[in-house]
Write an enzyme that holds these catalytic residues in place. Structure first.
Site, PDB file in Angstrom:
ATOM      1  N   GLU A  21       0.833  -1.206   0.000  1.00 24.18           N
ATOM      2  CA  GLU A  21       0.000   0.000   0.000  1.00 24.18           C
ATOM      3  C   GLU A  21       0.866   1.254   0.000  1.00 24.18           C
ATOM      4  OE1 GLU A  21      -3.996  -0.654   2.348  1.00 24.18           O
ATOM      5  OE2 GLU A  21      -2.297  -1.375   3.534  1.00 24.18           O
ATOM      6  N   LYS A  99     -11.467   4.490   2.138  1.00 20.40           N
ATOM      7  CA  LYS A  99     -10.512   3.704   1.358  1.00 20.40           C
ATOM      8  C   LYS A  99     -11.331   2.717   0.523  1.00 20.40           C
ATOM      9  CE  LYS A  99      -6.526   1.882   2.998  1.00 20.40           C
ATOM     10  NZ  LYS A  99      -5.606   0.929   3.681  1.00 20.40           N
TER      11      LYS A  99
END
Length: 123
Positions: A21, A99
């Site tokens: 990420e 997200k």
């Protein structure tokens, strides 16, 4: 209390617990609710008595697209601190940091964190 809302601001950032990420990055969305007294802005039609949406967007963009953080909580908290510091007329700020498509097992549309912070003395 009056409110200004900025909805679904979109950014690309590098936040998350997993190394991938922070290396590859991902999309994020931010919803803001800014609570303040807009009486004077409304009666005078004067932007200096309100909060400039473009300036808010730029400040949030700098945080979300800036330094990678592991937790969405840390990113959202940084946004509230920045906005409360930047705008003395702002009484309270709520940030929803979304997200989309998180890299966790199962099928999720999104995960989000909601944080509300008030100026000292305002609750």
């Amino acid at each position: 209390m009056d409110k200004i809302r900025l909805n679904r601001m979109k950014f690309y950032g590098y936040h998350g617990v997993f190394a991938e990420e922070q290396k590859l990055g991902q999309r994020f969305q931010v919803d803001l609710t800014l609570e303040l007294d807009l009486t004077e802005a409304a009666s005078t039609d004067d932007l200096t008595k309100s909060i400039d949406y473009g300036d808010v967007y730029a400040r949030v963009q700098k945080i979300v697209e800036g330094e990678p953080r592991q937790l969405l909580e840390a990113v959202a908290d940084s946004i509230t601190k920045e906005l409360l510091s930047a705008y003395p007329i702002l009484n309270q700020c709520t940030v929803v940091l979304i997200k989309p498509d998180p890299p966790i097992p199962g099928h999720y549309d999104s995960v989000s964190i909601e944080i509300t912070r008030a100026r000292a003395g305002n609750g």
